[in-house]
Design a protein around this motif. Structure first.
Motif, PDB file in Angstrom:
ATOM      1  N   ILE A   7       0.951  -1.203   0.159  1.00  0.00           N
ATOM      2  CA  ILE A   7       0.367  -0.168  -0.191  1.00  0.00           C
ATOM      3  C   ILE A   7       0.925   0.605   0.172  1.00  0.00           C
ATOM      4  N   LEU A   8       0.759   1.837  -1.192  1.00  0.00           N
ATOM      5  CA  LEU A   8       1.904   3.250  -1.199  1.00  0.00           C
ATOM      6  C   LEU A   8       1.133   3.917  -1.255  1.00  0.00           C
ATOM      7  N   SER A   9       1.379   6.170  -0.003  1.00  0.00           N
ATOM      8  CA  SER A   9       0.666   6.075  -0.021  1.00  0.00           C
ATOM      9  C   SER A   9       1.265   7.654  -0.652  1.00  0.00           C
ATOM     10  N   SER A  10       0.510   8.866  -1.052  1.00  0.00           N
ATOM     11  CA  SER A  10       1.365   9.163  -2.033  1.00  0.00           C
ATOM     12  C   SER A  10       1.167  10.876  -1.611  1.00  0.00           C
ATOM     13  N   SER A  11       0.356  11.441  -0.691  1.00  0.00           N
ATOM     14  CA  SER A  11       0.560  12.667   0.320  1.00  0.00           C
ATOM     15  C   SER A  11       1.753  12.678   1.163  1.00  0.00           C
ATOM     16  N   GLU A  76       7.099  -6.839  -6.728  1.00  0.00           N
ATOM     17  CA  GLU A  76       7.313  -8.554  -5.715  1.00  0.00           C
ATOM     18  C   GLU A  76       5.749  -8.566  -5.154  1.00  0.00           C
ATOM     19  N   ALA A  77       4.587  -7.790  -5.104  1.00  0.00           N
ATOM     20  CA  ALA A  77       3.941  -7.461  -4.306  1.00  0.00           C
ATOM     21  C   ALA A  77       2.276  -8.502  -5.598  1.00  0.00           C
ATOM     22  N   ASP A  78       1.385  -9.124  -4.804  1.00  0.00           N
ATOM     23  CA  ASP A  78       0.184  -9.792  -5.997  1.00  0.00           C
ATOM     24  C   ASP A  78      -0.631  -8.569  -5.728  1.00  0.00           C
ATOM     25  N   ALA A  79      -0.994  -8.115  -4.802  1.00  0.00           N
ATOM     26  CA  ALA A  79      -1.728  -6.639  -5.066  1.00  0.00           C
ATOM     27  C   ALA A  79      -1.160  -5.658  -4.529  1.00  0.00           C
ATOM     28  N   VAL A  80      -1.502  -4.447  -5.110  1.00  0.00           N
ATOM     29  CA  VAL A  80      -1.125  -3.206  -4.971  1.00  0.00           C
ATOM     30  C   VAL A  80      -2.291  -1.684  -4.847  1.00  0.00           C
ATOM     31  N   VAL A  81      -2.244  -1.240  -3.340  1.00  0.00           N
ATOM     32  CA  VAL A  81      -3.129  -0.113  -3.375  1.00  0.00           C
ATOM     33  C   VAL A  81      -2.636   0.734  -2.772  1.00  0.00           C
ATOM     34  N   PHE A  82      -2.760   2.335  -3.964  1.00  0.00           N
ATOM     35  CA  PHE A  82      -2.451   3.381  -4.430  1.00  0.00           C
ATOM     36  C   PHE A  82      -3.569   4.376  -3.276  1.00  0.00           C
ATOM     37  N   ALA A  83      -2.453   5.195  -2.391  1.00  0.00           N
ATOM     38  CA  ALA A  83      -3.676   6.408  -2.244  1.00  0.00           C
ATOM     39  C   ALA A  83      -2.802   7.623  -2.782  1.00  0.00           C
ATOM     40  N   SER A  84      -4.089   8.367  -2.810  1.00  0.00           N
ATOM     41  CA  SER A  84      -3.447   9.422  -3.011  1.00  0.00           C
ATOM     42  C   SER A  84      -4.499  11.103  -2.911  1.00  0.00           C
ATOM     43  N   PRO A  85      -4.481  12.076  -2.726  1.00  0.00           N
ATOM     44  CA  PRO A  85      -5.505  13.251  -2.616  1.00  0.00           C
ATOM     45  C   PRO A  85      -5.476  13.463  -4.489  1.00  0.00           C
ATOM     46  N   ILE A  86      -6.550  13.743  -4.300  1.00  0.00           N
ATOM     47  CA  ILE A  86      -6.848  14.555  -5.465  1.00  0.00           C
ATOM     48  C   ILE A  86      -6.006  15.804  -5.572  1.00  0.00           C
ATOM     49  N   TYR A  87      -5.280  16.492  -7.315  1.00  0.00           N
ATOM     50  CA  TYR A  87      -5.169  17.599  -7.288  1.00  0.00           C
ATOM     51  C   TYR A  87      -5.768  18.213  -8.778  1.00  0.00           C
ATOM     52  N   TYR A  88      -6.462  18.929  -8.459  1.00  0.00           N
ATOM     53  CA  TYR A  88      -6.976  19.289 -10.112  1.00  0.00           C
ATOM     54  C   TYR A  88      -8.156  18.094 -10.797  1.00  0.00           C
ATOM     55  N   TYR A  89      -8.381  16.754  -9.479  1.00  0.00           N
ATOM     56  CA  TYR A  89      -9.173  15.955 -10.209  1.00  0.00           C
ATOM     57  C   TYR A  89      -8.054  14.785 -10.917  1.00  0.00           C
ATOM     58  N   ASP A  90      -7.341  14.177 -10.496  1.00  0.00           N
ATOM     59  CA  ASP A  90      -6.414  13.300 -10.988  1.00  0.00           C
ATOM     60  C   ASP A  90      -5.835  13.421 -10.126  1.00  0.00           C
ATOM     61  N   ILE A  91      -4.958  11.821  -9.531  1.00  0.00           N
ATOM     62  CA  ILE A  91      -3.933  11.502  -9.136  1.00  0.00           C
ATOM     63  C   ILE A  91      -2.705  12.687  -8.416  1.00  0.00           C
ATOM     64  N   CYS A  92      -1.998  12.713  -7.643  1.00  0.00           N
ATOM     65  CA  CYS A  92      -1.421  14.178  -6.984  1.00  0.00           C
ATOM     66  C   CYS A  92       0.077  13.527  -7.831  1.00  0.00           C
ATOM     67  N   GLY A  93       1.321  14.583  -7.912  1.00  0.00           N
ATOM     68  CA  GLY A  93       1.621  14.314  -9.070  1.00  0.00           C
ATOM     69  C   GLY A  93       3.136  13.148  -8.367  1.00  0.00           C
ATOM     70  N   GLN A  94       3.273  13.381  -7.285  1.00  0.00           N
ATOM     71  CA  GLN A  94       3.893  13.298  -6.459  1.00  0.00           C
ATOM     72  C   GLN A  94       3.793  10.941  -7.001  1.00  0.00           C
ATOM     73  N   LEU A  95       2.535  10.821  -7.157  1.00  0.00           N
ATOM     74  CA  LEU A  95       2.133   9.594  -7.726  1.00  0.00           C
ATOM     75  C   LEU A  95       2.418   9.463  -9.590  1.00  0.00           C
ATOM     76  N   LYS A  96       2.010  10.279  -9.695  1.00  0.00           N
ATOM     77  CA  LYS A  96       2.587  10.656 -11.578  1.00  0.00           C
ATOM     78  C   LYS A  96       3.717  10.146 -11.792  1.00  0.00           C
ATOM     79  N   THR A  97       4.655  10.906 -10.561  1.00  0.00           N
ATOM     80  CA  THR A  97       5.794  10.961 -11.325  1.00  0.00           C
ATOM     81  C   THR A  97       6.325   9.565 -10.700  1.00  0.00           C
TER      82      THR A  97
END
Length: 180
Positions: A7-11, A76-97
């Motif tokens: 589980i990756l938090s991107s904020s 190596e993960a079987d499942a990945v959960v991404f958590a992101s704040p919405i910036y301008y109606y999309d994922i945050c830049g950190q997650l996109k990067t």
């Protein structure tokens, strides 16, 4: 059978709403008997993809930063959960990067199959996270064994650390984790 769940938090905000929801999803996934790791992109040196495509020849990204270890964890993960704040109606830049930096995985073996997205927004309209989902779906399309397995947008969170006042979103994150 237990899954390896990342589980990756991107904020970048400490103890952000999306990070709290990520931890709650992790709690649910752990209680379901999975091997869970919850990590944050905050405080990590993750540089932009330079588009050099050397990673396809080298099978790793030549940029030496904190993305290297995280890319391996995704692989190596079987499942990945991404958590992101919405910036301008999309994922945050950190997650996109970070998603851009996973380019070395393209064409390589990977374990992940189930991909989830938890987003947090001030706007609580039903379609607020539509672009965020589309962005993640574009990444998923590059991995033919993976699929978008679920997620939700926790709308109505205009204040920092407001999720504690919205137990329904904490419960929803827990249930998502529990279902992995």
């Amino acid at each position: 059978m237990a899954k390896k769940v990342l589980i990756l938090s991107s904020s970048l905000r400490p103890d952000s709403n999306s990070e709290q929801l990520a931890r709650e999803a992790g709690r649910g996934a752990l209680e379901a008997g999975n091997d869970v790791e919850v990590l944050s992109l905050a405080g990590r040196d993750i540089r932009y993809c330079e588009g050099c495509m050397a990673c396809h020849r080298l099978l790793y990204c030549p940029i030496q930063d904190d993305a290297t270890d995280l890319i391996k964890k995704v692989q190596e993960a079987d499942a990945v959960v991404f958590a992101s704040p919405i910036y301008y109606y999309d994922i945050c830049g950190q997650l996109k990067t970070f998603l851009d930096r996973t380019n070395p995985l393209y064409g390589q073996p990977y374990r992940f199959r189930d991909i989830y997205l938890i987003t947090v927004s001030a706007d609580d309209a039903p379609d607020t996270a539509k672009r965020a989902v589309s962005t993640l779906d574009g990444w998923i399309r590059c991995f033919d064994k993976a699929h978008h397995a679920g997620g939700f947008n926790a709308g109505g969170m205009s204040e920092a650390n407001a999720v504690g006042n919205h137990p329904k979103w904490l419960q929803k994150a827990y249930e998502l984790g529990k279902s992995i």
